[in-house]
Each structure stands twice: as C-alpha cells, then as structure tokens.
Scaffold this motif. Structure first.
Motif, short mmCIF file in Angstrom:
data_model
loop_
_atom_site.label_atom_id
_atom_site.label_comp_id
_atom_site.label_asym_id
_atom_site.label_seq_id
_atom_site.Cartn_x
_atom_site.Cartn_y
_atom_site.Cartn_z
N GLU A 108 0.84 -1.20 0.00
CA GLU A 108 0.00 0.00 0.00
C GLU A 108 0.88 1.25 0.00
OE1 GLU A 108 -3.29 0.17 -0.24
OE2 GLU A 108 -3.37 -2.02 -0.41
N LYS A 109 0.34 2.34 -0.52
CA LYS A 109 1.13 3.58 -0.62
C LYS A 109 1.63 4.06 0.74
CE LYS A 109 -0.92 5.19 -4.94
NZ LYS A 109 -1.69 6.25 -5.63
N ASP A 110 0.76 3.98 1.76
CA ASP A 110 1.18 4.41 3.10
C ASP A 110 2.35 3.57 3.61
OD1 ASP A 110 -0.68 6.40 3.18
OD2 ASP A 110 -2.16 5.26 4.33
N ASP A 111 2.31 2.27 3.31
CA ASP A 111 3.39 1.38 3.74
C ASP A 111 4.68 1.71 2.99
OD1 ASP A 111 1.88 -0.02 5.60
OD2 ASP A 111 1.11 -1.41 4.09
N ALA A 112 4.55 2.03 1.70
CA ALA A 112 5.73 2.39 0.89
C ALA A 112 6.39 3.64 1.46
CB ALA A 112 5.33 2.60 -0.56
N VAL A 113 5.58 4.62 1.81
CA VAL A 113 6.10 5.86 2.39
C VAL A 113 6.79 5.57 3.73
CG1 VAL A 113 5.46 8.10 3.37
CG2 VAL A 113 4.45 7.35 1.22
N ARG A 114 6.17 4.72 4.54
CA ARG A 114 6.76 4.37 5.84
C ARG A 114 8.12 3.69 5.65
NH1 ARG A 114 6.94 -0.30 7.96
NH2 ARG A 114 5.25 -1.12 6.65
N ILE A 115 8.21 2.77 4.69
CA ILE A 115 9.47 2.05 4.43
C ILE A 115 10.57 3.04 4.01
CG2 ILE A 115 10.60 0.42 2.85
CD1 ILE A 115 7.88 -1.12 2.83
N ILE A 116 10.21 3.97 3.13
CA ILE A 116 11.19 4.96 2.67
C ILE A 116 11.64 5.84 3.84
CG2 ILE A 116 11.44 7.06 1.26
CD1 ILE A 116 9.82 5.59 -0.91
N LYS A 117 10.68 6.25 4.67
CA LYS A 117 11.01 7.11 5.82
C LYS A 117 11.91 6.37 6.80
CE LYS A 117 8.79 10.24 9.12
NZ LYS A 117 7.50 10.72 9.67
N GLU A 118 11.63 5.08 7.04
CA GLU A 118 12.44 4.28 7.97
C GLU A 118 13.88 4.12 7.48
OE1 GLU A 118 10.32 0.63 8.34
OE2 GLU A 118 8.88 1.41 9.82
N ASN A 119 14.07 4.19 6.16
CA ASN A 119 15.41 4.01 5.58
C ASN A 119 16.12 5.32 5.26
OD1 ASN A 119 16.13 0.99 4.88
ND2 ASN A 119 13.91 1.20 4.65
N SER A 120 15.56 6.43 5.75
CA SER A 120 16.22 7.72 5.59
C SER A 120 17.54 7.71 6.37
CB SER A 120 15.31 8.84 6.13
OG SER A 120 15.97 10.08 6.06
N GLY A 121 18.62 8.10 5.70
CA GLY A 121 19.94 8.09 6.33
C GLY A 121 20.65 6.75 6.19
N LYS A 122 19.91 5.72 5.80
CA LYS A 122 20.51 4.40 5.56
C LYS A 122 20.58 4.17 4.05
CE LYS A 122 18.13 2.79 9.73
NZ LYS A 122 17.03 1.92 10.20
N HIS A 123 19.44 3.82 3.48
CA HIS A 123 19.39 3.63 2.03
C HIS A 123 19.28 4.98 1.31
CE1 HIS A 123 17.81 0.91 -1.42
NE2 HIS A 123 18.21 2.05 -1.92
N PHE A 124 18.49 5.90 1.88
CA PHE A 124 18.13 7.12 1.16
C PHE A 124 18.70 8.39 1.82
CE2 PHE A 124 14.47 4.14 0.67
CZ PHE A 124 14.70 3.82 -0.66
N CYS A 125 18.88 9.41 0.98
CA CYS A 125 19.35 10.73 1.42
C CYS A 125 18.25 11.40 2.26
CB CYS A 125 19.68 11.57 0.20
SG CYS A 125 19.82 13.33 0.51
#
Length: 454
Positions: free
Chosen positions: A424-441
């Motif tokens: 779901e879109k909300d879950d996708a956003v949560r996953i991206i947010k959780e990986n901020s500073g790790k996978h993502f800028c």
C-alpha cells in the motif's frame, strides 16, 4: 492543458545564488551574511583558502568573496587557483581587503579578480557590488573563442573586442600551444593566424581537423594573403572561413555569430532526434514487461516533483527527467528468463541484475548531449550509508542519483513484480522514511514526504 511536468516547471521558485565567503574573521562573515540575508543568496562560509579550493567544485558557487590576508593560502593565491582551473575560471571573484594601496589593488586584478572592495565597507556597498558582479556574469556568454597568433598586438585587439561582446576568450601564441588548448578547452570557434613560427596555420588546422575531439570546431584563418594558392592550401587543410587583414571587430563578430547560429541549428536537430530516441528506448523497455509498464514515466514524474521541492533549476530538472526515463536502460541487455524470474535469483543472476546501472551508462556514453545525466543513472542504486553497489556514501553520491533512488523505490514498492505483490502507498512511504539516512538521502526523503503529505 498543461502536463504535470509543465505545471511543476512553471511554478518553480527562483533558485538562490550561491556565494562562497572566505575570511578568517567571524565578524566579517556575520556582517556580510546580515547584508545579504533574504531569499536571493545562500552563503557558504569558509575560514581559510585551502579548504575553499578543495570544496569549490562541490559547492559550485555563483560568486566567491575572499579576504586577502589569511593564514595558509591568501586571497590572491585563492583567486589565481580559481582562475587557472578550467572548471572554475568563469566564477567571478570579489576581493575584500584592508589595503587601499594601488599596488595591492593592481595585484588583485592581475590575479584575476572581478571586483575589489576595501575595508571598512558599508552594507549598501557590499549589496551593490554583489548585485553588479552577478548581473555582469549573467550577461556573459558561454561560448569560448580560441585565438592563436604570434603577434601580442593582434591577440590584444581581438581579445578585447571579442570579450566586450560577452564571449570567453582563450589565447595561444603558436600552433603547438593552440592545438593543446583546442584539446583541453573545447572552444566553440578557432581564429588563427596563418604565418606563425613552429607550426603554421595550415598545419595547425590540418591537425585540428584530424582529431576526433576537435574536428567539428569551425576554423577561421586570419591572413593578409588572399591568393588562390593560399585558398587551395586552406581548403585542403579544412579551413572554414577567412578573415583578411586589416579587419574590424564587427566583421569578426559577424563571422563568429554565423558559425554559432549554424552550430545551434545542428544541436537542435540532434536534440530532437535524441529525445525521439529516448522516448522510443524508454517505451520499448517498459513495454517489454507488463509488471513495469509505465515505470520509467512514473519515476520521471516523482523525480520532477522531488527535484522541484528541493528547488533545483529548470535546466537541472529537465536533465533529471531524462535520467529518470532512462535509469533502467541497462536492463535491455538482460535475458528475459532472469528479468522476469518468479523464483529467487541465483548469485550469478543477481549479479547480472546489479550490473544494469553500469550497462546503462555504457549505452549512453557515446551520446555527448547525455553526458551530464550518466552519473545519475550510474549511481542511482548507491545507498546513503555506503552499502550500495560501488560503496559511495552521503553527498559523494550525485544529488540527481539520490533523488532518483527515492523515486525509483517508491514506484517499485507500489507496483506488482513477478516475485512479489505491491505494498500500500502508506506502507511504501513508511518504508522509505524508515530508511532515511541508511538507504536514502535524508533531504530527498524530507522533500518526498512534503509531496506525499500534500
């Protein structure tokens, strides 16, 4: 009706001008920051010359303001290094100094400074000078003209006259030096004398036209001879036009503008063909796989939105849009049985998939007009913490690649794939947010979150 891309582009904020301020006194930093506060400027504070030179290519300032007297590298050395480097030579430099002595001021201008301000100065004066220098820079043209002549007088006359028209002028005193500068500086036009020591103009032109890197550069011969024999030699050497001495600057500029107009026309045709090819390649890639149909278009849409939220220029956003459309182009060379496999990939198959950014960069390498977007494609699977394919981390990963990584991940997470269902879109956003500073800028994630929340 405007497309989403056009709506975003047309509503972009004006980007701030970046100013690198180099001074070892904190009080000067505070005064200038206060004078230039607001939405027009972004100040990058540096406190000594060596670190400023080290970081200038990363910051890419629109203006450098430097003190003269500093520990280590002084302001004159900083100015000379900026102006002697082809990557930074066009950046205007303003010198601040307590020295009002004419000899010191002359040294500043000889080092390449564009402006000189003596301390103490008023806030109004610093604002006025900054606006003036940046305004002059905006009016400068990007085209470079290489002048090759063994006469200092001819070089001086041509350089002064052509520079006043806004062109960047490079000079050389003979054919050997001219050939070297043609290779390293990539001028748009070469104007060369025929009768020179060491290597005459005919031989110089012949060598320019024989090299794959320089053969496309228009070559204008400067000569006092207009005989048929000389014209015959010139034609065989590859000379494109002649300027007979004595000449006027007006005539020189007319010839320059004629060749530049022809070049622009050719570039427009090449760009149209390139964009048509890009669209076809991106469509072919998406149509190949029902699961990822429209993936490139979706990633381009999200990329434009994130980049505009960050405040990038229209030109940079257009580059990113093209990079997003082509970010997976390297997958064209991957066999269907690997690309569409529903079971777990073997180590060898996984390695093949991991190679697609590098393959994509190789596919696009021969296209000169795409050179700026290749790093975005090559590094879009790097991770902010350094655990990606090539081990780049943090801001060593190009900003465009960091933006692409977030846009690519969001569309991948919200799309069905052969080996998993979408989330779901909300879950996708949560996953991206959780990986901020790790996978993502973190900055890219922050701007992505703003878009999602709106």
């Amino acid at each position: 009706m405007e497309s989403l891309y056009e709506l975003v582009i047309n509503s972009l904020p004006i980007s701030k001008k970046k100013i690198m301020l180099i001074d070892d006194e904190e009080v000067i930093h505070n005064v200038i920051k206060n004078a230039l506060k607001g939405d027009k400027y972004e100040i990058f504070s540096m406190y000594e010359g060596a670190s400023a030179i080290r970081d200038i290519s990363k910051v890419k300032p629109d203006l450098v303001i430097t003190d003269i007297t500093m520990p280590g590298k002084d302001g004159l050395q900083v100015c000379m290094e900026i102006k002697s480097n082809s990557d930074t030579t066009s950046i205007p430099v303003m010198i601040l100094s307590a020295h009002a002595d004419d000899q010191i001021i002359e040294k500043g201008f000889n080092a390449g400074a564009d402006e000189y301000i003596t301390k103490p100065f008023s806030m109004e004066e610093i604002v006025s000078k900054v606006e003036s220098v940046l305004s002059e820079t905006l009016n400068k043209r990007k085209e470079k003209i290489l002048i090759v002549d063994d006469s200092p007088t001819v070089i001086s006359v041509l350089k002064n006259g052509i520079s006043k028209e806004g062109f960047t002028v490079i000079t050389a005193s003979d054919g050997d030096e001219g050939l070297q500068k043609a290779l390293t500086e990539s001028p748009d036009i070469i104007i060369s004398d025929i009768e020179m020591p060491k290597m005459n103009g005919f031989e110089f032109c012949k060598q320019v036209k024989a090299d794959q890197i320089t053969k496309h550069i228009p070559f204008v011969a400067l000569t006092s001879k207009g005989s048929r024999g000389a014209r015959g030699l010139g034609k065989r050497a590859g000379i494109n036009a002649y300027l007979l001495k004595p000449f006027t600057i007006e005539k020189v500029v007319v010839i320059i503008e004629r060749f530049l107009a022809e070049k622009r026309e050719i570039l427009e045709i090449e760009r149209d063909l390139m964009l048509a090819s890009i669209s076809s390649l991106a469509k072919a890639l998406d149509e190949r796989d029902n699961y990822t149909r429209y993936h490139s278009e979706n990633v381009a849409k999200y990329t434009v939105m994130i980049a505009s939220s960050i405040g990038l220029s229209k030109e940079e956003i257009e580059k990113l849009r093209l990079a997003a459309l082509l970010h997976d182009i390297g997958k064209i060379g991957i066999r269907d049985e690997i690309l569409f496999k529903k079971d777990k990939l073997s180590p060898e198959e996984y390695k093949t998939i991991q190679e697609h950014p590098e393959k994509g960069a190789s596919i696009l390498q021969p296209i000169p007009s795409l050179k700026d977007i290749i790093p975005y494609i090559l590094y879009h699977h790097e991770k902010y913490d350094g655990s990606g394919l090539k081990g780049l981390n943090g801001e060593d990963i190009p900003l465009g690649a960091r933006i692409l990584a977030v846009a690519d991940a969001y569309d991948a997470l919200t799309t069905d794939r052969p080996y998993r269902k979408c989330v779901e879109k909300d879950d996708a956003v949560r996953i991206i947010k959780e990986n901020s500073g790790k996978h993502f800028c973190p900055a890219c994630v922050e701007n992505f979150m703003k878009i999602f929340e709106n």
